[in-house]
Write a protein that holds these residues in place. Structure first.
Motif, short mmCIF file in Angstrom:
data_model
loop_
_atom_site.label_atom_id
_atom_site.label_comp_id
_atom_site.label_asym_id
_atom_site.label_seq_id
_atom_site.Cartn_x
_atom_site.Cartn_y
_atom_site.Cartn_z
N TYR A 201 -2.13 -18.17 -10.34
CA TYR A 201 -2.56 -18.81 -12.14
C TYR A 201 -1.42 -18.49 -12.62
O TYR A 201 -1.20 -19.24 -13.82
CB TYR A 201 -3.70 -17.57 -12.64
N ASP A 202 -0.92 -17.40 -12.69
CA ASP A 202 0.58 -17.18 -13.29
C ASP A 202 1.18 -18.23 -13.22
O ASP A 202 2.13 -18.75 -14.10
CB ASP A 202 0.97 -15.35 -12.87
N ILE A 203 1.33 -18.40 -12.13
CA ILE A 203 2.47 -19.89 -11.90
C ILE A 203 1.80 -21.17 -12.16
O ILE A 203 2.70 -21.49 -12.97
CB ILE A 203 2.77 -19.92 -10.11
N PHE A 204 0.73 -21.53 -12.30
CA PHE A 204 -0.23 -23.41 -12.84
C PHE A 204 0.36 -22.91 -14.09
O PHE A 204 0.64 -23.40 -14.94
CB PHE A 204 -1.29 -22.98 -12.49
N ASP A 205 0.04 -21.59 -15.09
CA ASP A 205 0.57 -21.56 -16.14
C ASP A 205 1.79 -21.96 -16.44
O ASP A 205 2.15 -22.84 -17.57
CB ASP A 205 0.51 -19.54 -16.41
N ALA A 208 1.86 -25.95 -15.44
CA ALA A 208 0.72 -27.00 -15.94
C ALA A 208 0.72 -26.97 -17.26
O ALA A 208 -0.38 -27.82 -18.51
CB ALA A 208 0.04 -27.14 -15.58
N GLY A 209 1.21 -25.57 -17.95
CA GLY A 209 0.73 -24.79 -19.56
C GLY A 209 -0.30 -24.44 -19.39
O GLY A 209 -0.78 -23.56 -20.85
N VAL A 210 -1.28 -24.49 -18.22
CA VAL A 210 -2.82 -23.28 -18.17
C VAL A 210 -2.67 -22.96 -16.77
O VAL A 210 -2.61 -23.06 -16.53
CB VAL A 210 -3.33 -24.90 -18.60
N LEU A 222 1.51 -37.17 -14.59
CA LEU A 222 1.68 -36.06 -15.06
C LEU A 222 1.56 -36.48 -16.97
O LEU A 222 2.51 -36.68 -16.62
CB LEU A 222 2.31 -34.40 -14.65
N GLN A 223 1.31 -35.05 -16.79
CA GLN A 223 1.43 -34.68 -18.46
C GLN A 223 2.78 -34.33 -18.61
O GLN A 223 3.31 -35.23 -19.33
CB GLN A 223 0.34 -33.70 -18.61
N GLN A 228 12.49 -26.50 -12.05
CA GLN A 228 13.05 -25.63 -10.71
C GLN A 228 12.50 -24.27 -10.19
O GLN A 228 12.16 -24.21 -9.20
CB GLN A 228 14.54 -26.27 -11.16
N ASN A 229 13.19 -23.65 -11.70
CA ASN A 229 12.75 -22.07 -11.43
C ASN A 229 11.41 -22.32 -11.30
O ASN A 229 10.68 -20.72 -10.30
CB ASN A 229 12.78 -21.39 -12.27
N VAL A 230 10.57 -22.92 -11.51
CA VAL A 230 8.93 -22.52 -11.30
C VAL A 230 8.17 -22.87 -8.95
O VAL A 230 7.80 -22.82 -9.23
CB VAL A 230 8.05 -23.71 -12.28
#
Length: 454
Positions: A201-205, A208-210, A222-223, A228-230
């Motif tokens: 979920y930290d990665i999803f934050d 995707a910003g959430v 996509l929104q 790349q760092n993600v």
């Protein structure tokens, strides 16, 4: 509220009064002929009982000459029912004789909500169906609308959608694994799986910003793009998660209590699974090698190498093995996707089918107009077009059937959700088994009631 009484003389050898608002069972061994007896029922319960008698809605156990059977409610407020699921169980001692699932306690009406929203406005609602894998719901809905309109998202967007869908699959299976093992009596596994899910979920934050209800997909793409760092962080997590998964396999595989708790419990044969409509990992746990990602490929699954996880035994242990294998295959898919994500656009370049980028909105009049029109009216498919599109969600086949009337809102939306489909096998799985086994039986099909109550 349940009233058990002897059909011959309507006297109670064993009476159960169940107040569903409090989940309290109050037994008594009194023989009562006047069932409005003031000393047996509290005053507020006497009125409720009288209404039930007037409406002839009491439930009686039939064919019980020894008077040993009773009816109990499991749920809807019960931690082991995975949400507001109620099971009316007729038991004889510790054996379940009859099981009647009762759903609908969420009162969502989500399909009707979809028909009163624009296509894009409904996107956040899909997150809240199977809320353990919101990104999968986003993808399924977007693909159905894009099929309705006749567009296809750019290649980069498709790769990113596929990557996020596999991350969502692992996230969902992590919650299943922790709760399934906890239902069988072990607490530590839940804490370990929850920890890995928090990393995701930290990665999803950042992705995707959430963290949770992402709503990152858009019709046509996509929104916003992903840095790349993600991707580098996802790769690092993926390597570590493989080690964790292997450790869990060894630990649970060598745990005799866990293995005996789920082996030969709630067995569903291959024929029964097909006849009654099992789907997803539960279907593959009964020996049916069917996965929509390979039989009807969508996104970029046809370009990836992975194995379909299948087991033949059909019991709770087989369904456990299938989901563990699926998490391993998802790590393979994530690695392949990270190695091959192309550059390019993330949305179709068509003002009538997709939102413009924020740079266009902020710095050009045309972009602002297009953004306003998409928000106000949205995508407008041709009238009379009807489509169905399904994906292989973590719990099984998730499909959207949409019919257009030419406006910016769908004329009809029907959702084929895997939790709803799989719940219909609960009577087959539970009846004839032990009462304690009903807990792991429910956990083995991994239902989410937000997905079932549509």
């Amino acid at each position: 509220m349940v009233n058990l009484c002897d059909k011959a003389d309507r006297r109670l050898s064993y009476f159960i009064f169940f107040d569903m608002s409090k989940d309290i069972i109050a037994p008594s061994d009194h023989h009562i002929t006047d069932k409005s007896h003031p000393t047996f029922f509290p005053k507020h319960q006497q009125a409720i009982y009288k209404r039930l008698e007037d409406k002839h809605t009491s439930v009686e156990v039939e064919e019980d000459p020894l008077g040993t059977r009773m009816v109990i409610n499991m749920g809807p407020s019960h931690p082991a029912t995975h949400g507001v699921l109620r099971l009316a169980l007729e038991v004889d001692g510790e054996t379940v004789v009859k099981c009647v699932p009762d759903i609908g306690y969420l009162h969502r009406g989500i399909e009707k909500i979809a028909e009163n929203k624009t296509y894009q406005e409904f996107m956040p609602y899909t997150d809240r169906m199977d809320y353990l894998s919101p990104y999968s719901n986003n993808v399924a809905y977007c693909l159905a609308v894009e099929k309705l309109v006749g567009i296809e998202a750019p290649e980069r967007a498709q790769y990113i959608r596929t990557l996020a869908s596999e991350m969502a699959r692992i996230s969902s299976h992590l919650v299943w694994l922790g709760t399934m093992v906890m239902d069988a009596g072990a607490i530590s596994m839940f804490m370990w799986t929850w920890r890995e899910r928090e990393f995701l979920y930290d990665i999803f934050d950042k992705f995707a910003g959430v963290r949770f209800t992402v709503s990152h997909c858009r019709i046509g793409g996509l929104q916003f793009d992903v840095d790349q760092n993600v991707f580098d962080e996802i790769r690092k997590w993926n390597v570590n998660f493989r080690k964790e998964l292997n450790g869990w396999r060894k630990m649970l595989g060598n745990n005799g209590i866990w293995m005996n708790r789920v082996r030969d419990v709630a067995t569903v044969t291959k024929a029964e699974a097909i006849d009654l409509g099992f789907t997803g990992p539960s279907l593959r746990g009964s020996g049916v090698e069917y996965d929509i990602r390979t039989f009807e490929p969508y996104l970029v699954y046809d370009r990836l190498n992975f194995d379909i996880a299948v087991r033949d035994e059909g019991d709770c242990l087989a369904r456990y093995y299938v989901r563990m294998d699926e998490m391993e295959q998802s790590t393979r898919l994530i690695e392949q996707l990270l190695d091959s994500i192309p550059g390019g656009d993330i949305r179709v370049d068509n003002a009538k089918h997709s939102y413009p980028s924020k740079s266009e909105v902020y710095y050009s009049m045309e972009g602002m107009i297009h953004d306003f029109m998409m928000t106000d009216v949205g995508v407008m498919p041709p009238p009379g077009v009807e489509v169905y599109h399904a994906i292989e969600a973590p719990k099984g086949e998730l499909g959207f059937h949409i019919k257009s009337d030419g406006t910016g809102s769908p004329w009809r939306v029907k959702i084929n959700s895997p939790s709803f489909t799989n719940l219909q096998l609960l009577p087959l799985m539970i009846e004839g088994g032990m009462l304690a086994d009903s807990v792991v039986s429910i956990g083995s099909i991994d239902p989410v009631m937000g997905d079932a109550d549509k």
